[in-house]
Write a protein that holds these residues in place. Structure first.
Motif, mmCIF file in Angstrom:
data_model
loop_
_atom_site.group_PDB
_atom_site.id
_atom_site.type_symbol
_atom_site.label_atom_id
_atom_site.label_comp_id
_atom_site.label_asym_id
_atom_site.label_seq_id
_atom_site.Cartn_x
_atom_site.Cartn_y
_atom_site.Cartn_z
ATOM 1 N N LEU A 194 0.815 -1.218 0.000
ATOM 2 C CA LEU A 194 0.000 0.000 0.000
ATOM 3 C C LEU A 194 0.850 1.271 0.000
ATOM 4 C CD1 LEU A 194 -2.788 -1.090 2.534
ATOM 5 C CD2 LEU A 194 -3.015 -0.874 0.057
ATOM 6 N N GLY A 195 2.148 1.098 -0.081
ATOM 7 C CA GLY A 195 3.029 2.256 -0.175
ATOM 8 C C GLY A 195 3.122 3.070 1.098
ATOM 9 N N THR A 196 2.994 2.388 2.220
ATOM 10 C CA THR A 196 3.116 3.094 3.489
ATOM 11 C C THR A 196 4.193 2.404 4.327
ATOM 12 O OG1 THR A 196 1.836 4.046 5.316
ATOM 13 C CG2 THR A 196 1.271 1.809 4.697
ATOM 14 N N ALA A 197 4.636 3.077 5.358
ATOM 15 C CA ALA A 197 5.660 2.469 6.207
ATOM 16 C C ALA A 197 5.092 2.275 7.607
ATOM 17 C CB ALA A 197 6.882 3.369 6.256
ATOM 18 N N ILE A 198 5.385 1.154 8.212
ATOM 19 C CA ILE A 198 4.970 0.952 9.602
ATOM 20 C C ILE A 198 6.206 0.671 10.428
ATOM 21 C CG2 ILE A 198 2.604 0.209 9.122
ATOM 22 C CD1 ILE A 198 3.541 -2.705 9.549
ATOM 23 N N SER A 199 6.098 0.967 11.710
ATOM 24 C CA SER A 199 7.293 0.781 12.523
ATOM 25 C C SER A 199 7.453 -0.683 12.908
ATOM 26 C CB SER A 199 7.242 1.662 13.758
ATOM 27 O OG SER A 199 6.085 1.364 14.477
ATOM 28 N N ALA A 200 8.699 -1.073 13.016
ATOM 29 C CA ALA A 200 9.032 -2.442 13.419
ATOM 30 C C ALA A 200 9.617 -2.374 14.823
ATOM 31 C CB ALA A 200 10.063 -2.998 12.452
ATOM 32 N N PRO A 201 9.639 -3.473 15.544
ATOM 33 C CA PRO A 201 10.340 -3.461 16.825
ATOM 34 C C PRO A 201 11.799 -3.047 16.591
ATOM 35 C CG PRO A 201 9.235 -5.566 16.481
ATOM 36 C CD PRO A 201 9.117 -4.803 15.204
ATOM 37 N N VAL A 202 12.352 -2.361 17.544
ATOM 38 C CA VAL A 202 13.700 -1.818 17.361
ATOM 39 C C VAL A 202 14.698 -2.915 16.972
ATOM 40 C CG1 VAL A 202 14.254 -1.900 19.844
ATOM 41 C CG2 VAL A 202 15.388 -0.236 18.384
ATOM 42 N N GLN A 203 14.492 -4.090 17.508
ATOM 43 C CA GLN A 203 15.414 -5.198 17.220
ATOM 44 C C GLN A 203 15.421 -5.553 15.736
ATOM 45 O OE1 GLN A 203 13.000 -5.130 19.501
ATOM 46 N NE2 GLN A 203 13.548 -6.198 21.387
ATOM 47 N N TYR A 204 14.325 -5.270 15.044
ATOM 48 C CA TYR A 204 14.190 -5.680 13.643
ATOM 49 C C TYR A 204 14.389 -4.526 12.663
ATOM 50 C CZ TYR A 204 12.216 -10.275 14.979
ATOM 51 O OH TYR A 204 12.020 -11.532 15.468
ATOM 52 N N GLU A 205 14.660 -3.333 13.172
ATOM 53 C CA GLU A 205 14.713 -2.186 12.267
ATOM 54 C C GLU A 205 15.740 -2.358 11.148
ATOM 55 O OE1 GLU A 205 15.090 1.225 14.742
ATOM 56 O OE2 GLU A 205 12.912 1.366 15.030
ATOM 57 N N ARG A 206 16.847 -2.998 11.467
ATOM 58 C CA ARG A 206 17.877 -3.149 10.431
ATOM 59 C C ARG A 206 17.404 -4.016 9.281
ATOM 60 N NH1 ARG A 206 23.953 -3.863 11.970
ATOM 61 N NH2 ARG A 206 24.001 -3.733 9.709
ATOM 62 N N GLY A 207 16.406 -4.837 9.554
ATOM 63 C CA GLY A 207 15.843 -5.672 8.502
ATOM 64 C C GLY A 207 15.122 -4.837 7.446
ATOM 65 N N TRP A 208 14.818 -3.578 7.772
ATOM 66 C CA TRP A 208 14.091 -2.716 6.843
ATOM 67 C C TRP A 208 15.006 -1.686 6.203
ATOM 68 C CZ3 TRP A 208 9.511 -4.624 5.642
ATOM 69 C CH2 TRP A 208 8.992 -5.563 6.521
ATOM 70 N N ARG A 209 16.300 -1.765 6.550
ATOM 71 C CA ARG A 209 17.292 -0.870 5.914
ATOM 72 C C ARG A 209 18.173 -1.717 5.030
ATOM 73 N NH1 ARG A 209 20.473 1.034 10.407
ATOM 74 N NH2 ARG A 209 18.908 1.085 11.999
ATOM 75 N N PHE A 210 18.690 -1.135 3.990
ATOM 76 C CA PHE A 210 19.549 -1.921 3.102
ATOM 77 C C PHE A 210 20.943 -1.341 3.033
ATOM 78 C CE2 PHE A 210 15.242 -2.875 1.889
ATOM 79 C CZ PHE A 210 15.259 -4.241 1.872
#
Ligand code: FMN
Length: 340
Positions: free
Chosen positions: A324-340
């Motif tokens: 849907l082209g939106t961003a949702i927050s992830a638990p801090v432990q998993y944030e790196r999984g959403w960065r490349f």
């Protein structure tokens, strides 16, 4: 993009962070056969909370030992169940989700040893046992069991209670003329067939002032069975009694061939929402973010319930957000999984 799927929803003072609900799904994982929460439940449900599901409804949980579908069902028929359920509720809440519990009695569909009970002595199919027709005392005892279950759910810290009135289990057996042939005030007219559910709702409301959902089967898929039209007056009645949302499923009162396709039950949720002016949940083969967003935006339901998709993918909300082209927050432990 501003989505409805990821907008919060407040119901009777409880705010769910998005409109994604994990549909109740039996795990048949109480290998100790005492209805108590096991490690499986403590991994399975919190995982979906980490996955950013807004509301998690714990599987059909039996208000009476005799009302279990199988001997491995979760139970809430004794005060001894409360500690395990409290731990489960707190684990889920720790990860930002709200937690509900589905209070259930399987009626004639129970496969546990011993006597099975139902409104009338009619088996579900040729392959299943014939239940005992419930006496008035059985009815009173069962209503009390639902109330006790609600009290225990409150003690355990649940945010929401859902009464299981669908899928051909006990409450549904009272509602449908296919399974209820009683001659007393609990059978016959539509009002009489509703009486059992009505009394359960009142009994639950005496001890529970939080959000209350009822799951229904909006069609029996049988020429002499109930249709969504029959559920409109029932839904109005439930609303008057303080039910906040109808979770609209269908079928399973009698064996039937059901033609299923994506969103096949959504029209039922839409009809009830519009005609009875009550919030609804849509469920059944909802698998994509766009599909969920369409249901909400078109005013067909207030919440979307996902079952099997969340068994396949506990992190579905992240995928739906991406779609849907939106961003949702992830638990801090998993944030790196959403960065490349
Ligand atoms: C493994 C499994 C267990 C289920 N157990 C329950 C249950 O405990 N209570 C209930 O109301 N529905 C139950 N259902 C039905 C689901 O909640 C849901 O309504 C159904 O699977 C359709 O949604 P889906 O297409 O997203 O899976 C179960 C479904 C599955 C697959």
């Amino acid at each position: 993009m501003e989505t409805m799927l990821f907008s919060p929803y407040t119901i009777r003072g409880v705010t769910i962070k998005n409109r994604i609900v994990m549909s109740p799904m039996c795990m048949y994982s109480c290998d100790t056969k005492d209805g108590k929460v096991r490690n499986w439940h403590k991994i399975h449900y919190p995982t979906r909370a980490v996955g950013q599901v807004g509301l998690i409804i714990v599987e059909a949980t039996a208000v009476a030992a005799q009302g279990r579908i199988s001997s491995r069902d979760l139970g809430i028929w004794s005060d001894e169940h409360v500690d395990g359920l409290r731990e489960l509720a707190s684990l889920v809440k720790e990860h930002g989700a709200k937690i509900g519990i589905q209070l259930a009695h399987a009626g004639r569909k129970s496969e546990v040893d011993g006597e099975i009970i139902a409104p009338s002595a009619i088996p579900f199919s040729e392959k299943t046992r014939t239940p005992k027709e419930m006496t008035k005392a059985d009815i009173e005892e069962t209503i009390q069991a639902f109330q006790n279950g609600a009290r225990r759910a409150k003690e355990a810290g649940f945010d929401i209670i859902e009464i299981h009135g669908a899928h051909g289990y006990l409450i549904n057996e009272f509602l449908s003329p296919l399974s209820n042939r009683r001659q007393d005030e609990y059978g016959g007219s539509p009002e009489n067939r509703y009486r059992f559910l009505g009394e359960i709702i009142d009994a639950v409301r005496e001890v529970w002032d939080g959000p209350l959902f009822v799951r229904i089967s909006a069609s029996d898929y049988h020429p002499e069975g109930l249709t969504v039209k029959d559920y409109i007056p029932y839904a109005k009645r439930m609303k008057e009694q303080g039910v906040d949302l109808i979770d609209v499923s269908s079928g399973a009162v009698v064996p039937a061939n059901i033609h299923v396709y994506p969103g096949y039950q959504v029209p039922f949720a839409e009809t009830i929402r519009r005609e009875a002016n009550i919030a609804t949940g849509a469920v059944g083969l909802i698998t994509s973010g766009l599909q969920a967003e369409e249901i909400l935006r078109s005013g067909r339901a207030d919440l979307v319930f996902l079952g099997r998709e969340l068994l396949r993918n506990p992190y579905w909300p992240y995928d739906a957000a991406k779609e849907l082209g939106t961003a949702i927050s992830a638990p801090v432990q998993y944030e790196r999984g959403w960065r490349f």
